[in-house]
Design an enzyme around this catalytic site. Structure first.
Site, short mmCIF file in Angstrom:
data_model
loop_
_atom_site.label_atom_id
_atom_site.label_comp_id
_atom_site.label_asym_id
_atom_site.label_seq_id
_atom_site.Cartn_x
_atom_site.Cartn_y
_atom_site.Cartn_z
N GLY A 215 0.79 -1.22 0.00
CA GLY A 215 0.00 0.00 0.00
C GLY A 215 0.82 1.27 0.00
CB ALA A 216 4.42 1.96 0.40
CB THR B 175 1.59 -1.40 -7.95
OG1 THR B 175 2.02 -2.63 -7.36
CG2 THR B 175 0.92 -1.68 -9.27
CB SER C 27 11.79 -7.06 -1.54
OG SER C 27 11.48 -5.77 -2.01
#
Length: 216
Positions: free
Chosen positions: A54-55, A58, A125
């Site tokens: 959610g940061a 994408t 990651s």
């Protein structure tokens, strides 16, 4: 006899065994990585976006790819959800399976880099050790770690996929930031703060970084 494996730990063991086989020889190809890059008139590299779910990883990778595409660059986005729908659909979210997920993605990104592409990888990651292994796959100035930084409280408030809520009530195990750790990069190549700035502004920061490093 064909070997099979049932979990990520055995998958990695299988990979290690196969990589040591005496009858496997890397092919000598007449077209080199440099030839492919020269044909595309660009410097192949991997832009690795890391951060909490959610940061904005994408969103940013998509925006930056579009900007690069419009400038005539050859690119490809590898995203956590898309990869897990295909290549890594057999993997879960235990620590060994996450490590195997990263190993496979790293090898795919390396092949794409060899093909002369600018590869944008958007993955949580969470572990510094795994990100170090990824960087070690590449030559100097080919791998760039981009920390997409947004506080846990903010991404949890967004919770666009409802994953944080599930993790908080115990319906989702090993979820980064709630019941699994996230080790924030201490020396990323680029630190982007998505709580403070808009996606358009942050994507332009990244474009300026690419220009400053001579990648575009």
């Amino acid at each position: 006899m064909t070997k099979t494996y049932t979990d990520a730990t055995n998958a990695r063991r299988f990979h290690d065994e196969e990589s040591k086989r005496w009858d496997i020889y890397p092919p000598r190809l007449d077209v080199s990585k440099g030839d492919r890059a020269s044909l595309k008139k660009q410097k192949p590299c991997v832009l690795w976006f890391t951060g909490l779910s959610g940061a904005g990883k994408t969103t940013l990778s998509n925006l930056v790819e579009l900007k690069l595409f419009k400038l005539g660059y050859h690119t490809y986005v590898l995203d956590g959800d898309n990869v897990r729908n295909g290549l890594n659909r057999d993997l879960g979210f235990t620590e060994p399976e996450r490590a195997e997920n990263m190993r496979r993605v790293g090898e795919v990104a390396k092949l794409m880099c060899d093909a002369g592409l600018i590869v944008l990888c958007a993955f949580v990651s969470p572990l510094a050790s795994e990100r170090k292994k990824l960087r070690d796959l590449f030559q100097p100035n080919e791998f760039f770690e981009i920390f997409v930084d947004c506080p846990l409280a903010t991404v949890e408030a967004r919770d666009t996929k409802g994953l944080y809520k599930k993790a908080r009530i115990g319906d989702l195990a090993n979820f980064t930031g709630v019941n699994a750790p996230y080790e924030a990069p201490t020396t990323p190549d680029l630190h982007l703060k998505t709580e403070v700035y808009s996606p358009d502004y942050v994507s332009e920061q990244l474009m300026q970084f690419l220009k400053g490093t001579g990648l575009i």
